[in-house]
Design an enzyme around this catalytic site. Sequence first.
Site, PDB file in Angstrom:
ATOM      1  N   SER A 145      54.518 -27.232  37.609  1.00 39.51           N
ATOM      2  CA  SER A 145      54.473 -26.278  36.497  1.00 39.51           C
ATOM      3  C   SER A 145      55.501 -25.184  36.750  1.00 39.51           C
ATOM      4  CB  SER A 145      53.055 -25.685  36.453  1.00 39.51           C
ATOM      5  OG  SER A 145      53.026 -24.441  35.802  1.00 39.51           O
ATOM      6  N   TYR A 158      45.606 -21.059  39.019  1.00 36.95           N
ATOM      7  CA  TYR A 158      46.458 -22.139  38.492  1.00 36.95           C
ATOM      8  C   TYR A 158      47.800 -22.154  39.219  1.00 36.95           C
ATOM      9  CZ  TYR A 158      48.823 -25.103  35.012  1.00 36.95           C
ATOM     10  OH  TYR A 158      49.526 -26.110  34.382  1.00 36.95           O
TER      11      TYR A 158
END
Length: 254
Positions: A145, A158
């Site tokens: 990501s 995250y």
Amino acid sequence: MNVMQTFSLNGQRALVTGGTRGIGFALAKALAQAGASVVITGRDTARLNAAVSALREEDSSSVEGYVLDVTDTGSIAGAVSAIGPVDILVNNAGTEQVCASLEVDEQLWDTIVGTNLKGAFFCAQAVAKNMVSAGTGGAIINLCSLTSCVGVPGAAAYGSSKSGLVGLTHALSAEWASHGIRVNGIGPGYFETDLTGVFYQDTAWCASMQAKIPLGRFGELEDLAGAVVFLASPAARYITGQVLYIDGGYLAAI
Ligand code: NDP
């Protein structure tokens, strides 16, 4: 061999975790189009069956579905045993819940890190055991990501999980290269899915974010297709331990 033939996945079997929707579904479709027989997994049987049917309609290649919760190592062991050996693993299953770091509790941390990082490791381990004992090698692709390398407020768990996936990609690539297993990552930029849909309802957010993307638009799921096929295929046979960011130039420009 003609270079175009090296992109073919004919005769290969690919497992995509979280292939029931969003990015995972798109990656499974791409792998099937490149010739792989594809296994997708998810937690919800009805959603899984619907996704398998949709993939079979898209492509005549073989598509199977198995229930697998990546937060449960027993579920991983059971599913990987039932699925049998695969040549390609895409560690795509992931979750996120935006939360101010001062409010994050242990359960939220464990859910996010347990799904995105711990789950990816134990899926890789289970699949790699079969690859090692068969001596066939293979390709593992982890969904990283932008938060793997950029701090985003409200994404401590995250971002930690996705930064951890880069470390995991490096470690496993170094450790399993001797078994012919390549381990790489794909880092998508901004793609609208069930996971991220809430952001895209905010027109001010969309305008400001789009202005930061040099190619001038958010990602479309098809933008990820070529990269997963490439990294899974013999065309990438000398590439391991890398993360390919597919972000319209976002990271290069910040
Ligand atoms: P979605 O929420 O649309 O899909 C998530 C998938 O993961 C679903 O198929 C879901 O299956 C599965 N999943 C979630 N939790 C578990 C679990 N515990 N066990 C097994 N499967 C699970 O998300 P995206 O498609 O957007 O994201 C896919 C991956 O890409 C994630 O790793 C995400 O972090 C990453 N990513 C996404 C970006 C984006 O912009 N969308 C950007 C960067 C990275 P089911 O619910 O059916 O069980």
